[in-house]
Design an enzyme around this catalytic site. Sequence first.
Site, PDB file in Angstrom:
ATOM      1  N   ALA A 174      19.824 -53.671  -2.763  1.00 39.05           N
ATOM      2  CA  ALA A 174      18.713 -52.851  -3.256  1.00 39.05           C
ATOM      3  C   ALA A 174      17.521 -53.759  -3.496  1.00 39.05           C
ATOM      4  O   ALA A 174      17.666 -54.855  -4.031  1.00 39.05           O
ATOM      5  CB  ALA A 174      19.115 -52.165  -4.561  1.00 39.05           C
ATOM      6  N   VAL A 175      16.355 -53.293  -3.088  1.00 37.45           N
ATOM      7  CA  VAL A 175      15.123 -54.034  -3.385  1.00 37.45           C
ATOM      8  C   VAL A 175      14.425 -53.287  -4.514  1.00 37.45           C
ATOM      9  O   VAL A 175      14.277 -52.062  -4.462  1.00 37.45           O
ATOM     10  CB  VAL A 175      14.221 -54.118  -2.137  1.00 37.45           C
ATOM     11  N   HIS A 176      14.014 -54.029  -5.540  1.00 34.25           N
ATOM     12  CA  HIS A 176      13.352 -53.392  -6.675  1.00 34.25           C
ATOM     13  C   HIS A 176      11.997 -54.043  -6.947  1.00 34.25           C
ATOM     14  O   HIS A 176      11.923 -55.249  -7.178  1.00 34.25           O
ATOM     15  CB  HIS A 176      14.212 -53.465  -7.934  1.00 34.25           C
ATOM     16  N   GLY A 178       9.002 -54.774  -9.341  1.00 33.06           N
ATOM     17  CA  GLY A 178       8.707 -54.792 -10.778  1.00 33.06           C
ATOM     18  C   GLY A 178       9.832 -55.411 -11.587  1.00 33.06           C
ATOM     19  O   GLY A 178      10.777 -54.713 -11.946  1.00 33.06           O
ATOM     20  N   GLY A 183      12.496 -52.667 -15.222  1.00 32.92           N
ATOM     21  CA  GLY A 183      13.089 -53.189 -13.981  1.00 32.92           C
ATOM     22  C   GLY A 183      14.298 -54.055 -14.260  1.00 32.92           C
ATOM     23  O   GLY A 183      15.392 -53.815 -13.749  1.00 32.92           O
ATOM     24  N   ARG A 184      14.105 -55.063 -15.102  1.00 30.78           N
ATOM     25  CA  ARG A 184      15.220 -55.974 -15.407  1.00 30.78           C
ATOM     26  C   ARG A 184      16.246 -55.300 -16.315  1.00 30.78           C
ATOM     27  O   ARG A 184      17.448 -55.474 -16.180  1.00 30.78           O
ATOM     28  CB  ARG A 184      14.728 -57.239 -16.121  1.00 30.78           C
ATOM     29  N   GLY A 185      15.706 -54.512 -17.292  1.00 28.00           N
ATOM     30  CA  GLY A 185      16.584 -54.022 -18.347  1.00 28.00           C
ATOM     31  C   GLY A 185      17.340 -52.758 -18.014  1.00 28.00           C
ATOM     32  O   GLY A 185      18.368 -52.485 -18.625  1.00 28.00           O
ATOM     33  N   LYS A 388      11.611 -34.443 -20.498  1.00 30.40           N
ATOM     34  CA  LYS A 388      11.545 -35.849 -20.927  1.00 30.40           C
ATOM     35  C   LYS A 388      10.101 -36.245 -21.267  1.00 30.40           C
ATOM     36  O   LYS A 388       9.793 -36.730 -22.354  1.00 30.40           O
ATOM     37  CB  LYS A 388      12.119 -36.729 -19.814  1.00 30.40           C
TER      38      LYS A 388
HETATM   39  N1  NAD Z   1       9.568 -49.667 -20.973  1.00 34.27           N
HETATM   40  C1  NAD Z   1      10.059 -48.457 -21.108  1.00 34.27           C
HETATM   41  O1  NAD Z   1      10.545 -48.068 -22.179  1.00 34.27           O
HETATM   42  C2  NAD Z   1      10.033 -47.496 -19.949  1.00 34.27           C
HETATM   43  C3  NAD Z   1      10.978 -46.456 -19.927  1.00 34.27           C
HETATM   44  C4  NAD Z   1      10.968 -45.537 -18.868  1.00 34.27           C
HETATM   45  C5  NAD Z   1      10.050 -45.687 -17.855  1.00 34.27           C
HETATM   46  N2  NAD Z   1       9.143 -46.716 -17.901  1.00 34.27           N
HETATM   47  C6  NAD Z   1       8.189 -46.785 -16.814  1.00 34.27           C
HETATM   48  O2  NAD Z   1       8.533 -47.898 -15.984  1.00 34.27           O
HETATM   49  C7  NAD Z   1       7.351 -48.448 -15.424  1.00 34.27           C
HETATM   50  C8  NAD Z   1       7.289 -49.931 -15.778  1.00 34.27           C
HETATM   51  O3  NAD Z   1       7.267 -50.061 -17.174  1.00 34.27           O
HETATM   52  P1  NAD Z   1       7.679 -51.421 -17.893  1.00 34.27           P
HETATM   53  O4  NAD Z   1       7.749 -51.113 -19.336  1.00 34.27           O
HETATM   54  O5  NAD Z   1       8.843 -52.028 -17.229  1.00 34.27           O
HETATM   55  O6  NAD Z   1       6.375 -52.303 -17.607  1.00 34.27           O
HETATM   56  P2  NAD Z   1       6.257 -53.873 -17.438  1.00 34.27           P
HETATM   57  O7  NAD Z   1       4.827 -54.176 -17.559  1.00 34.27           O
HETATM   58  O8  NAD Z   1       7.217 -54.556 -18.351  1.00 34.27           O
HETATM   59  O9  NAD Z   1       6.741 -54.143 -15.944  1.00 34.27           O
HETATM   60  C9  NAD Z   1       5.967 -53.854 -14.812  1.00 34.27           C
HETATM   61  C10 NAD Z   1       6.198 -54.967 -13.806  1.00 34.27           C
HETATM   62  O10 NAD Z   1       5.575 -54.610 -12.582  1.00 34.27           O
HETATM   63  C11 NAD Z   1       5.046 -55.797 -12.024  1.00 34.27           C
HETATM   64  N3  NAD Z   1       4.049 -55.513 -11.009  1.00 34.27           N
HETATM   65  C12 NAD Z   1       2.750 -55.197 -11.163  1.00 34.27           C
HETATM   66  N4  NAD Z   1       2.146 -55.068  -9.966  1.00 34.27           N
HETATM   67  C13 NAD Z   1       3.100 -55.300  -9.041  1.00 34.27           C
HETATM   68  C14 NAD Z   1       3.105 -55.312  -7.618  1.00 34.27           C
HETATM   69  N5  NAD Z   1       2.003 -55.060  -6.912  1.00 34.27           N
HETATM   70  N6  NAD Z   1       4.255 -55.595  -6.977  1.00 34.27           N
HETATM   71  C15 NAD Z   1       5.386 -55.851  -7.681  1.00 34.27           C
HETATM   72  N7  NAD Z   1       5.435 -55.857  -9.023  1.00 34.27           N
HETATM   73  C16 NAD Z   1       4.311 -55.581  -9.691  1.00 34.27           C
HETATM   74  C17 NAD Z   1       4.491 -56.521 -13.238  1.00 34.27           C
HETATM   75  O11 NAD Z   1       4.221 -57.878 -12.964  1.00 34.27           O
HETATM   76  C18 NAD Z   1       5.602 -56.302 -14.237  1.00 34.27           C
HETATM   77  O12 NAD Z   1       6.561 -57.322 -14.163  1.00 34.27           O
HETATM   78  C19 NAD Z   1       6.183 -47.616 -15.995  1.00 34.27           C
HETATM   79  O13 NAD Z   1       5.879 -46.568 -15.118  1.00 34.27           O
HETATM   80  C20 NAD Z   1       6.776 -47.051 -17.260  1.00 34.27           C
HETATM   81  O14 NAD Z   1       6.144 -45.874 -17.653  1.00 34.27           O
HETATM   82  C21 NAD Z   1       9.127 -47.616 -18.918  1.00 34.27           C
HETATM   83  O1  44H Z   2       5.641 -46.280 -20.163  1.00 30.56           O
HETATM   84  P1  44H Z   2       4.498 -45.420 -20.562  1.00 30.56           P
HETATM   85  O2  44H Z   2       3.250 -46.222 -20.745  1.00 30.56           O
HETATM   86  O3  44H Z   2       4.319 -44.246 -19.672  1.00 30.56           O
HETATM   87  O4  44H Z   2       4.880 -44.817 -21.987  1.00 30.56           O
HETATM   88  C1  44H Z   2       5.203 -45.672 -23.059  1.00 30.56           C
HETATM   89  C2  44H Z   2       6.512 -45.269 -23.662  1.00 30.56           C
HETATM   90  O5  44H Z   2       6.416 -43.976 -24.200  1.00 30.56           O
HETATM   91  C3  44H Z   2       7.620 -45.280 -22.618  1.00 30.56           C
HETATM   92  O6  44H Z   2       7.704 -46.498 -21.956  1.00 30.56           O
HETATM   93  C4  44H Z   2       8.963 -44.944 -23.250  1.00 30.56           C
HETATM   94  O7  44H Z   2       9.472 -46.043 -23.937  1.00 30.56           O
HETATM   95  C5  44H Z   2       9.939 -44.527 -22.184  1.00 30.56           C
HETATM   96  O8  44H Z   2       9.402 -43.531 -21.393  1.00 30.56           O
HETATM   97  C6  44H Z   2      11.257 -44.088 -22.766  1.00 30.56           C
HETATM   98  O9  44H Z   2      12.030 -43.577 -21.748  1.00 30.56           O
END
Ligand code: NAD
Ligand code: 44H
Length: 561
Positions: A174-176, A178, A183-185, A388
Site C-alpha cells: 500500500a502506498v500512503h 502523508g 497517516g502514521r497513527g 461523523k
Molecule cells: N488528526 C486527526 O485526529 C484526524 C482524524 C481523522 C481525519 N483526519 C484528517 O486526516 C488528514 C490529515 O490530518 P493529520 O492530523 O494527520 O495532519 P498532519 O498535518 O499531521 O499530516 C499531514 C501530512 O501530510 C503531509 N503532506 C503535505 N503535503 C503533502 C504532499 N504534497 N504529499 C505528501 N504528503 C504531504 C504533511 O507533510 C504531513 O506530514 C486531514 O484531512 C484531517 O482532517 C485527522
Molecule cells: O482534521 P480537521 O482539521 O478537519 O479537524 C480537526 C479535528 O476535529 C479532527 O482532526 C478530529 O480529531 C478527527 O476528525 C477525529 O476523527
Amino acid sequence: MSSGQSLAVTRIATASHAPLALHKEAASDRAPCCRCPHCNVTALARASPFVVDSSELTTAPPFASLPFPSSPLPAKPQSPTLPIPLIGISLAALLHAPQSTPPLSAQEHLLATLPSPLIFPPCLPYPHYTFADHTATRHQLTFADHTAPHKQLSPPPSLSLSTLPDTMAPTKKAVHFGGGNIGRGFVAEFLHNSGYEVVFVDVMDAIINSLNDAKSYTVTEIGADGQRSFTIDNYRAINSKYNMPEVVNEIATAEVVTCAVGPNILKFVAEPVAKAIEARSSDLPPLAVIACENMINATTAWKGHIETYIKDKLNAETLNTIEKRARYANSAIDRIVPQQDEGAGLNVKIEKFYEWCVEQKPFENGGNKPAIEGIHYVDDLEPYIERKLFTVNTSHATAAYYGHQAKIPYIHEVLTDQKLHDTVRAAVKETAALIVKKHGISQDEQDKYVETIISRISNPTLKDNVERVGRAPLRKLSRKERFIGPAAQLAEMDLPVDALLGAAEQAFRFQNVEGDEESVELAKILKEKSAEDAASHITGLDKDHPLYERVVAVVKKVQGA
Ligand SMILES: NC(=O)c1ccc[n+]([C@@H]2O[C@H](COP(=O)([O-])OP(=O)(O)OC[C@H]3O[C@@H](n4cnc5c(N)ncnc54)[C@H](O)[C@@H]3O)[C@@H](O)[C@H]2O)c1
Ligand SMILES: O=P(O)(O)OC[C@@H](O)[C@@H](O)[C@H](O)[C@H](O)CO
C-alpha cells in the site's frame, strides 16, 4: 558446494506457529543462535509458512540458475566478513516465500518475497546479509549487515543483479500519502496490521528521513482502560519532492493507495497517481484509491484531480479503461490523533476509539476490495460521513473556537467549563435533528452517539490543543463543512441553527493564529470585503439561500468587533 547446487524447501502446513517450531528445532539441532539483537524467532515466525531445511542441499532445479559461488559453504562464521556466499540470500528469500505461490525461479523468489526488514534465521550457518528494504525493482535492492541492519552494504559480489527481473510486484503493498498524525497513527497501523508493506510518501524531509532511519515506530492507544503500545514496521518512505518517478513506480505496482494530507492538498497528490494509473500493468487488478480526509466525498475530489491530469497531460484514452485500472472509494475516518508531544519523534499517541467506513460498491464487478482489518465496508457512506462530520467535528470545532476566544489551551479543558460544555452540546443538538431526520437514525441511537463523542473529546489524556482542532478556518466555514453544511440543510427545513451560527461566529474570529495560514487569509478577507461578499466567498452560500442573510449578520458582527 558447486555452482549447480541448490536448496530443498520444506513447505510447512498453514498453521502460523509451524515455522516457529521448526525454527526452534533447527536452532537446537544445528548451529546455536549468534545472539545478535536482530536474530529473533518472532521475525521468522511472522514471516512465512516456508522453512528451508539447510541439511537438504540438493542439486535439483529450479534453483540451479542462481550464480552460487563455487566454494563450499562456510561453517558457522565467527564474524560477518565479506564476501558472503549468495546462498545466504537465496535462503532468506525462500524463507519468506508466500505459501500459495507455485514453484518460482530463484530470481522470482528473491524479488517477490522480501519483507522488510528481512532477518536471517540465526540458526543457519551463513547469516551475513539481510535485505535493508523490501523492494519492487532490482535497482532498489539494498543490503545490510544483519548484525547492524541500519548499516548498508554493497551487494554481495556473488549476486548478479542483472540476472534478476526488472520489476516484481510485492505481494501486498500500500502506498500512503502523508506521514503525519493520522497517516502514521491510524492508516498505516491498519495497513500494517493487515499484512501490507506500507510505502509512505511525504514532502517533509524530517519525516521521510526519520522513517527511513528508524525502520519502526510505536503507536500508543489511549483508552479508558489504560494504554497499549505496539510497533509499526515493514514500511519504507519516499520523499516525493525528490523522487517522483519512484513514487509513481510504487503506486503502479501497489494494491491500494491512500492519503491523509488534508483536503486542500488533494490536488497536489494527483499527478503521481495519474501517472501510475497510466503505467499500471493490465495483469494487475485495479488500484484501490481511498482518501482518508475529513471531507465529504474526498476520494471523488481526488479522482477529479487525477482524471483531469490524465485527460490534460497524459493519454486521455487511459480513461476508456479506467475501471480496469483504478477503483475509487470514498471513506469516513474517525480517530482523534492530537498534536504529538515534543520529542515524540515518529511515535504516535492516539485514542483507542476508531471508525473507518469505506464504500464497497466501487469494488464490485472486478474491483479488488482491499482486505484491511478494521475497515467497515458500507453500501451508502453518506449517513456515516455526515453523522461523523456533523457530530464529532462540529462539537470538536465548536469547543476549539470558543476555547480559543476564551484562551483555553486544550479541548478537554473547554468541556470542563459548564457554560461552554452546554454550548457544545447545543450545537450537536441541532445537527442531531438533521441526522435523525435525514438518515433515519433513531433519536436514541444518535443520543448515545453524541454521548460517546462528548466523552471522547473530553478525554484529558489526549491533550488535544484548540489550535490543531480549529486549524484551517476557511475550510471549516465552507459550504459542505461542519457548520455551514448542517446549518444550510436545517435552514432549508426551517429548523433551529442558532447554536451552529454562534459557533460559526467564533470560527470567523479565529484570525491571525500563529502557524495557521488560513486564519491569516480569513482576517484579510474580512478586512477587505463587504460582509455580503465575505459571506459568499467564505461559505459559498447562494444569496437566495435561507441561511445567507443570517451568516451576513454574523460576519457584520465580527467585522464590527
Ligand atoms: N488528526 C486527526 O485526529 C484526524 C482524524 C481523522 C481525519 N483526519 C484528517 O486526516 C488528514 C490529515 O490530518 P493529520 O492530523 O494527520 O495532519 P498532519 O498535518 O499531521 O499530516 C499531514 C501530512 O501530510 C503531509 N503532506 C503535505 N503535503 C503533502 C504532499 N504534497 N504529499 C505528501 N504528503 C504531504 C504533511 O507533510 C504531513 O506530514 C486531514 O484531512 C484531517 O482532517 C485527522
Ligand atoms: O482534521 P480537521 O482539521 O478537519 O479537524 C480537526 C479535528 O476535529 C479532527 O482532526 C478530529 O480529531 C478527527 O476528525 C477525529 O476523527
